[in-house]
Write a protein that holds these residues in place. Structure first.
Motif, PDB file in Angstrom:
ATOM      1  N   ALA A  35       0.809  -1.213   0.000  1.00  0.00           N
ATOM      2  CA  ALA A  35       0.000   0.000   0.000  1.00  0.00           C
ATOM      3  C   ALA A  35       0.847   1.270   0.000  1.00  0.00           C
ATOM      4  N   PHE A 122      -1.833  -5.582  12.401  1.00  0.00           N
ATOM      5  CA  PHE A 122      -2.544  -5.549  13.687  1.00  0.00           C
ATOM      6  C   PHE A 122      -2.247  -6.841  14.459  1.00  0.00           C
ATOM      7  N   ASP A 199      -6.823   3.656  14.426  1.00  0.00           N
ATOM      8  CA  ASP A 199      -5.805   3.836  13.388  1.00  0.00           C
ATOM      9  C   ASP A 199      -6.469   4.576  12.229  1.00  0.00           C
ATOM     10  N   SER A 233       1.789   9.671   5.746  1.00  0.00           N
ATOM     11  CA  SER A 233       2.480   8.724   4.866  1.00  0.00           C
ATOM     12  C   SER A 233       1.621   8.152   3.748  1.00  0.00           C
TER      13      SER A 233
HETATM   14  C1  LIG Z   1      -4.366   0.496   8.671  1.00  0.00           C
HETATM   15  C2  LIG Z   1      -2.891   0.695   8.495  1.00  0.00           C
HETATM   16  N1  LIG Z   1      -2.141   1.039   9.536  1.00  0.00           N
HETATM   17  C3  LIG Z   1      -0.808   1.228   9.416  1.00  0.00           C
HETATM   18  C4  LIG Z   1      -0.173   1.040   8.205  1.00  0.00           C
HETATM   19  C5  LIG Z   1       1.315   1.203   8.101  1.00  0.00           C
HETATM   20  O1  LIG Z   1       1.735   2.338   8.773  1.00  0.00           O
HETATM   21  P1  LIG Z   1       3.269   2.721   8.864  1.00  0.00           P
HETATM   22  O2  LIG Z   1       3.883   2.507   7.521  1.00  0.00           O
HETATM   23  O3  LIG Z   1       3.227   4.170   9.279  1.00  0.00           O
HETATM   24  O4  LIG Z   1       3.865   1.868   9.925  1.00  0.00           O
HETATM   25  C6  LIG Z   1      -0.924   0.661   7.093  1.00  0.00           C
HETATM   26  C7  LIG Z   1      -0.258   0.421   5.790  1.00  0.00           C
HETATM   27  O5  LIG Z   1      -0.800  -0.128   4.887  1.00  0.00           O
HETATM   28  C8  LIG Z   1      -2.311   0.486   7.242  1.00  0.00           C
HETATM   29  O6  LIG Z   1      -3.079   0.121   6.211  1.00  0.00           O
END
Ligand SMILES: Cc1ncc(COP(=O)(O)O)c(C=O)c1O
Length: 390
Positions: A35, A122, A199, A233
């Motif tokens: 992603a 998660f 989140d 991000s």
């Molecule tokens: C729901 C969710 N939380 C966190 C992240 C990743 O966050 P980070 O790259 O800041 O650790 C993603 C990445 O796809 C995500 O979809």
């Protein structure tokens, strides 16, 4: 609307040490999984970073007031969500944030609720902190997802449950939770002394007809009974710069989390993270870039809908209310997600995420990243269809 930014531009990411583009054995493979986006970030961010590079000294970094002001003003302006500078703890990413929050707010053996299918990290964040995952599966009916509140009520009543990780908006099912749903989650969790960790990393990609409701914006009780994770991000394609913010209104909770981000050594961010965040959240042209990007992504989603309707009408595309990740129900093909991913890889040379990594409830699904130029998307869809039709 006149498009000022050229999202059709194809930028070659191969050889840039891109996780998405440079992790594939097959050179011809089209990656539509991880992603992040295949677009250059907003010009003011590139300018701010270039200026910082020109300075030539990259020592330890102090996070200035302008960083906090930029974060606060963005959320006030875009999401009608006001919070104090004191609430903010910066860190190196949302996943490090989640891990630190779990460390801070649980004891080994405690339980944490998640709503599957859900973002795979998660699970690892919970397990890495010696806690147990409790599934409150989303209800899937007629191609749509909703929350099983009766089940949530039962699961939250377990004394061992200390936290609920809410994905708001939800990856991978693309839901924007309504105010009514958010309030119901809060009522259940607060009644059972469960802290909600919201989140909200995907909150800036919300499509027409939907509004992101920051969990903590509902009331003082919701702010005090939750911790929110936000980041520029996803919004501005800055994942490699590693930056996120934790919002904790309750000073006792905040102190515990602050200690945990220190224990985990994720309490410092880079000079690039600071400059990029300020430019992203405070430059009008960054905001304009995002507004146009949302329109482009929505048109990409419309293309996906048309394409599947014409070529593979038996598959169900989940309505996309938020995120740039399209959730495809392939259960009629009677194959596991893993088998489907392999078919796509081998026959179509296109890589999607198999739904099984998001929990058992994701079996039979695939997740497609549509944050790419339309020509690339079209190529990916063509490969998808040819692989399934073979
Ligand atoms: C729901 C969710 N939380 C966190 C992240 C990743 O966050 P980070 O790259 O800041 O650790 C993603 C990445 O796809 C995500 O979809």
């Amino acid at each position: 609307m006149l498009m000022k930014y050229n999202f059709d531009e194809i930028v070659n990411r191969k050889g840039s040490n891109s996780y998405k583009w440079d992790s594939n054995e097959n050179e011809d493979l089209l990656p539509m999984w991880v992603a992040d986006m295949d677009f250059k970030t907003a010009p003011p961010i590139v300018d701010a970073l270039s200026l910082r590079v020109q300075h030539g000294i990259f020592g330890y970094t102090k996070v200035p007031d302008s960083y906090f002001k930029a974060v606060i003003n963005w959320f006030e302006r875009r999401h009608n969500f006001s919070f104090e500078q004191d609430w903010i703890l910066y860190t190196t990413g949302v996943v490090p944030a989640l891990s630190a929050i779990i460390l801070a707010m649980t004891e080994p053996g405690d339980k944490v609720i998640v709503q599957t299918p859900v973002y795979n990290c998660f699970f690892s964040s919970i397990l890495n902190n010696s806690c147990e995952v409790v599934n409150n599966n989303l209800i899937y009916s007629n191609g749509n997802y909703c929350i099983d509140f009766d089940d949530l009520e039962k699961k939250a009543a377990d004394q061992k449950v200390k936290l609920m990780l809410l994905c708001n908006p939800h990856n991978p099912v693309g839901r924007v939770w309504t105010k009514e749903e958010i309030i119901k989650i809060g009522e259940i969790c607060f009644r059972n002394k469960v802290l909600v960790v919201s989140d909200e990393i995907h909150c800036d990609f919300v499509y027409p007809g939907h509004t992101h409701i920051p969990f903590a914006s509902i009331s003082e009780q919701f702010a005090l009974g939750s911790v929110t994770c936000i980041a520029p991000s996803k919004t501005f394609n800055l994942a490699g710069l590693q930056v996120a913010n934790i919002l904790a209104a309750d000073p006792i909770v905040r102190k515990k989390i602050d200690k945990a981000i220190n224990i985990n050594e994720v309490c410092d961010i880079s000079p690039f993270a600071v400059e990029a965040t300020i430019a992203a959240y405070s430059q009008p042209d960054s905001e304009e870039w995002l507004n146009q990007l949302i329109i482009y992504l929505w048109d990409n989603y419309q293309l996906v809908l048309r394409f599947f309707k014409e070529h593979l009408p038996q598959l169900t595309i989940t309505p996309l209310q938020a995120t740039y990740l399209v959730w495809i129900d392939c259960s009629c093909l009677k194959k596991s997600s893993n088998e489907l991913s392999i078919i796509l890889l081998e026959k179509g040379k296109v890589r999607l995420n198999g739904g099984g990594i998001y929990g058992e409830a994701g079996e039979g699904f695939l997740r497609l990243n549509i944050a790419c130029p339309r020509k690339v998307l079209l190529e990916g869809l063509t490969r998808f269809i040819s692989a399934i039709e073979q």
